[in-house]
Design a protein around this motif. Structure first.
Motif, PDB file in Angstrom:
ATOM      1  N   SER A 103       0.584  -1.030   0.202  1.00  0.00           N
ATOM      2  CA  SER A 103      -0.264  -0.042  -0.069  1.00  0.00           C
ATOM      3  C   SER A 103       1.172   1.314  -0.013  1.00  0.00           C
ATOM      4  O   SER A 103       1.761   1.193   0.892  1.00  0.00           O
ATOM      5  CB  SER A 103      -0.916  -0.117   1.176  1.00  0.00           C
ATOM      6  OG  SER A 103      -1.507   1.296   1.332  1.00  0.00           O
ATOM      7  N   ASP A 104       0.442   2.409  -0.624  1.00  0.00           N
ATOM      8  CA  ASP A 104       1.212   3.629  -0.787  1.00  0.00           C
ATOM      9  C   ASP A 104       0.533   4.448   0.125  1.00  0.00           C
ATOM     10  O   ASP A 104       0.952   5.658   0.369  1.00  0.00           O
ATOM     11  CB  ASP A 104       0.866   4.099  -2.255  1.00  0.00           C
ATOM     12  CG  ASP A 104       1.480   3.027  -3.464  1.00  0.00           C
ATOM     13  OD1 ASP A 104       2.747   2.821  -2.983  1.00  0.00           O
ATOM     14  OD2 ASP A 104       0.752   2.909  -4.268  1.00  0.00           O
ATOM     15  N   THR A 105      -0.419   4.209   0.767  1.00  0.00           N
ATOM     16  CA  THR A 105      -1.230   5.014   1.704  1.00  0.00           C
ATOM     17  C   THR A 105      -1.426   4.708   3.027  1.00  0.00           C
ATOM     18  O   THR A 105      -1.425   5.529   3.922  1.00  0.00           O
ATOM     19  CB  THR A 105      -2.470   5.424   1.384  1.00  0.00           C
ATOM     20  OG1 THR A 105      -3.371   4.021   1.101  1.00  0.00           O
ATOM     21  CG2 THR A 105      -2.516   5.912  -0.188  1.00  0.00           C
ATOM     22  N   THR A 106      -1.377   3.230   3.476  1.00  0.00           N
ATOM     23  CA  THR A 106      -1.505   2.739   4.750  1.00  0.00           C
ATOM     24  C   THR A 106      -0.401   1.830   5.149  1.00  0.00           C
ATOM     25  O   THR A 106       0.350   1.321   4.295  1.00  0.00           O
ATOM     26  CB  THR A 106      -2.673   1.942   4.925  1.00  0.00           C
ATOM     27  OG1 THR A 106      -3.102   0.885   4.199  1.00  0.00           O
ATOM     28  CG2 THR A 106      -4.005   2.977   4.479  1.00  0.00           C
ATOM     29  N   TYR A 107      -0.511   1.638   6.597  1.00  0.00           N
ATOM     30  CA  TYR A 107       0.258   0.652   7.061  1.00  0.00           C
ATOM     31  C   TYR A 107       0.074  -0.647   6.806  1.00  0.00           C
ATOM     32  O   TYR A 107      -1.165  -1.083   6.547  1.00  0.00           O
ATOM     33  CB  TYR A 107       0.197   0.555   8.929  1.00  0.00           C
ATOM     34  CG  TYR A 107       0.982  -0.357   9.788  1.00  0.00           C
ATOM     35  CD1 TYR A 107       2.216   0.455  10.192  1.00  0.00           C
ATOM     36  CD2 TYR A 107       0.795  -1.623   9.977  1.00  0.00           C
ATOM     37  CE1 TYR A 107       2.948  -0.528  11.008  1.00  0.00           C
ATOM     38  CE2 TYR A 107       1.412  -2.380  10.529  1.00  0.00           C
ATOM     39  CZ  TYR A 107       2.532  -1.831  11.297  1.00  0.00           C
ATOM     40  OH  TYR A 107       3.405  -2.523  12.151  1.00  0.00           O
ATOM     41  N   ASP A 108       0.893  -1.350   6.231  1.00  0.00           N
ATOM     42  CA  ASP A 108       0.866  -2.807   5.465  1.00  0.00           C
ATOM     43  C   ASP A 108       2.066  -3.608   5.814  1.00  0.00           C
ATOM     44  O   ASP A 108       3.249  -3.438   5.520  1.00  0.00           O
ATOM     45  CB  ASP A 108       1.013  -2.219   3.884  1.00  0.00           C
ATOM     46  CG  ASP A 108       0.376  -3.698   2.954  1.00  0.00           C
ATOM     47  OD1 ASP A 108       0.584  -4.682   3.699  1.00  0.00           O
ATOM     48  OD2 ASP A 108       0.270  -3.370   1.986  1.00  0.00           O
ATOM     49  N   THR A 109       1.532  -4.866   6.344  1.00  0.00           N
ATOM     50  CA  THR A 109       2.308  -6.092   6.705  1.00  0.00           C
ATOM     51  C   THR A 109       2.618  -7.037   5.629  1.00  0.00           C
ATOM     52  O   THR A 109       2.973  -8.113   5.942  1.00  0.00           O
ATOM     53  CB  THR A 109       2.012  -6.451   8.114  1.00  0.00           C
ATOM     54  OG1 THR A 109       0.515  -7.205   7.847  1.00  0.00           O
ATOM     55  CG2 THR A 109       1.906  -5.316   9.060  1.00  0.00           C
ATOM     56  N   SER A 110       1.951  -6.977   4.574  1.00  0.00           N
ATOM     57  CA  SER A 110       1.994  -7.986   3.611  1.00  0.00           C
ATOM     58  C   SER A 110       3.570  -8.072   2.925  1.00  0.00           C
ATOM     59  O   SER A 110       3.753  -9.386   2.331  1.00  0.00           O
ATOM     60  CB  SER A 110       1.191  -7.639   2.324  1.00  0.00           C
ATOM     61  OG  SER A 110       1.463  -6.428   1.526  1.00  0.00           O
ATOM     62  N   ALA A 111       4.405  -7.539   3.117  1.00  0.00           N
ATOM     63  CA  ALA A 111       5.912  -7.285   2.884  1.00  0.00           C
ATOM     64  C   ALA A 111       6.273  -8.255   1.470  1.00  0.00           C
ATOM     65  O   ALA A 111       6.893  -9.120   1.365  1.00  0.00           O
ATOM     66  CB  ALA A 111       6.344  -8.268   4.020  1.00  0.00           C
ATOM     67  N   HIS A 112       6.038  -7.168   0.416  1.00  0.00           N
ATOM     68  CA  HIS A 112       6.414  -7.649  -0.971  1.00  0.00           C
ATOM     69  C   HIS A 112       7.679  -7.078  -1.343  1.00  0.00           C
ATOM     70  O   HIS A 112       8.184  -6.073  -0.909  1.00  0.00           O
ATOM     71  CB  HIS A 112       5.235  -6.927  -1.817  1.00  0.00           C
ATOM     72  CG  HIS A 112       3.749  -7.477  -1.807  1.00  0.00           C
ATOM     73  ND1 HIS A 112       2.744  -6.801  -1.104  1.00  0.00           N
ATOM     74  CD2 HIS A 112       3.312  -8.642  -1.938  1.00  0.00           C
ATOM     75  CE1 HIS A 112       1.676  -7.616  -1.230  1.00  0.00           C
ATOM     76  NE2 HIS A 112       2.018  -8.716  -1.758  1.00  0.00           N
ATOM     77  N   GLN A 113       8.364  -8.109  -1.992  1.00  0.00           N
ATOM     78  CA  GLN A 113       9.637  -7.365  -2.630  1.00  0.00           C
ATOM     79  C   GLN A 113       9.602  -6.728  -3.912  1.00  0.00           C
ATOM     80  O   GLN A 113       8.726  -7.149  -4.666  1.00  0.00           O
ATOM     81  CB  GLN A 113      10.699  -8.849  -2.492  1.00  0.00           C
ATOM     82  CG  GLN A 113      10.857  -9.329  -1.352  1.00  0.00           C
ATOM     83  CD  GLN A 113      12.235 -10.265  -1.295  1.00  0.00           C
ATOM     84  OE1 GLN A 113      13.304  -9.999  -1.386  1.00  0.00           O
ATOM     85  NE2 GLN A 113      11.782 -11.508  -0.915  1.00  0.00           N
ATOM     86  N   THR A 114      10.667  -6.087  -4.102  1.00  0.00           N
ATOM     87  CA  THR A 114      10.867  -5.645  -5.429  1.00  0.00           C
ATOM     88  C   THR A 114      11.381  -6.649  -6.362  1.00  0.00           C
ATOM     89  O   THR A 114      12.261  -7.551  -6.012  1.00  0.00           O
ATOM     90  CB  THR A 114      11.487  -4.262  -5.483  1.00  0.00           C
ATOM     91  OG1 THR A 114      11.674  -3.769  -6.768  1.00  0.00           O
ATOM     92  CG2 THR A 114      13.098  -4.522  -5.011  1.00  0.00           C
ATOM     93  N   THR A 115      11.082  -6.450  -7.726  1.00  0.00           N
ATOM     94  CA  THR A 115      11.715  -7.276  -8.720  1.00  0.00           C
ATOM     95  C   THR A 115      13.090  -6.930  -9.250  1.00  0.00           C
ATOM     96  O   THR A 115      13.717  -7.669  -9.937  1.00  0.00           O
ATOM     97  CB  THR A 115      10.661  -7.685  -9.935  1.00  0.00           C
ATOM     98  OG1 THR A 115      10.377  -6.507 -10.469  1.00  0.00           O
ATOM     99  CG2 THR A 115       9.305  -8.319  -9.201  1.00  0.00           C
ATOM    100  N   VAL A 116      13.471  -5.605  -8.875  1.00  0.00           N
ATOM    101  CA  VAL A 116      14.771  -4.966  -9.289  1.00  0.00           C
ATOM    102  C   VAL A 116      15.672  -6.040  -8.684  1.00  0.00           C
ATOM    103  O   VAL A 116      16.007  -5.930  -7.494  1.00  0.00           O
ATOM    104  CB  VAL A 116      14.631  -3.674  -8.936  1.00  0.00           C
ATOM    105  CG1 VAL A 116      16.109  -2.913  -9.404  1.00  0.00           C
ATOM    106  CG2 VAL A 116      13.515  -2.699  -9.552  1.00  0.00           C
ATOM    107  N   PRO A 117      16.898  -6.373  -9.572  1.00  0.00           N
ATOM    108  CA  PRO A 117      18.095  -7.018  -8.952  1.00  0.00           C
ATOM    109  C   PRO A 117      18.805  -6.273  -8.191  1.00  0.00           C
ATOM    110  O   PRO A 117      18.948  -4.974  -8.629  1.00  0.00           O
ATOM    111  CB  PRO A 117      18.617  -7.688 -10.198  1.00  0.00           C
ATOM    112  CG  PRO A 117      17.503  -7.667 -11.231  1.00  0.00           C
ATOM    113  CD  PRO A 117      16.856  -6.354 -10.994  1.00  0.00           C
TER     114      PRO A 117
END
Length: 241
Positions: A103-117
């Protein structure tokens, strides 16, 4: 053709801090600020897939936590008197690692990684165990979770940098520093010849420097003059405080 309203962390008379949505396309864009119905002039920006930035204190030390000290105040912050140890798992805070889907607006615990090496270097040594590179729980704030290599140099100002690869190009972050000492505890730096307790005791403006005494052989038969060696900045010298 895409218009967004970034979530704003804060606004002051001279600065606005917001989060560009992860879904925003890369390329040239314009920014306009509106306040009470009045719009500013627009200005141009270039949106890229990644622009890594490592969070540091005013003295350049990286904002990082030691996973082995979760019960410490502020989650085990690494300081000059509580150094990181080779082999320790640490969390480095920053931003700009790339889109994650959090989320760009709220506290978010989903912990996604970026695909950028990414590659991370500590004291010039490549980190081989980069466990996580992506979103923290806070919008726009990213973290790197890694294991410090066992062969990193020790000292109070060991350089740290993150390097992203985007379309074959390398994008290097700012250079921060970490206090590193075997077993943790108080760091010591041979380049400045004082330990972290002495460094911490410095109050007011301070600028580190080096006093050199080059030796010159006198000219004479069989003893040609020896010019002083050229000055070289020692690695790891701390920035001005």
């Amino acid at each position: 053709s895409t218009t967004v309203h970034p979530a704003i962390y804060y606004a002051t008379p001279t600065q606005i801090d917001g989060v560009l949505p992860s879904s925003f396309p890369t390329g040239p864009a314009t920014v306009t600020v509106s306040y009470k119905g009045a719009a500013s002039n627009s200005f141009n920006i270039n949106v890229v897939a990644a622009a890594p930035g490592i969070t540091t204190y005013n003295n350049g030390t990286v904002v990082a936590q030691d996973n082995s000290r979760p019960g410490d105040p502020y989650g085990g912050l690494i300081t000059l008197t509580k150094s990181a140890a080779p082999g320790a798992v640490i969390i480095i805070w920053g931003t700009g690692l790339g889109a994650t889907g959090n989320s760009d607006t709220t506290y978010d615990t989903s912990a996604h990684q970026t695909t950028v090496p990414y590659q991370v270097y500590i004291g010039g040594v490549l980190v081989t165990n980069l466990a996580y590179k992506g979103a923290s729980v806070y919008p726009g704030v990213d973290v790197l979770v890694l294991t410090i290599p066992s062969n990193v140099p020790s000292g109070c100002y060991v350089p740290v940098a993150a390097v992203a690869t985007v379309n074959g190009s390398l994008i290097v972050s700012n250079i921060g520093t970490l206090p590193i000492h075997a077993g943790g505890g108080t760091c010591s730096d041979p380049q400045v010849a004082i330990n972290s307790y002495q460094i911490s005791a410095i109050t007011g403006p301070a600028r580190p420097g080096i006093l050199m005494f080059p030796q010159t052989a006198p000219a004479g038969p069989g003893a040609p003059s020896q010019p002083p060696p050229p000055y070289q900045q020692p690695p790891g010298l701390p920035p001005p405080l």
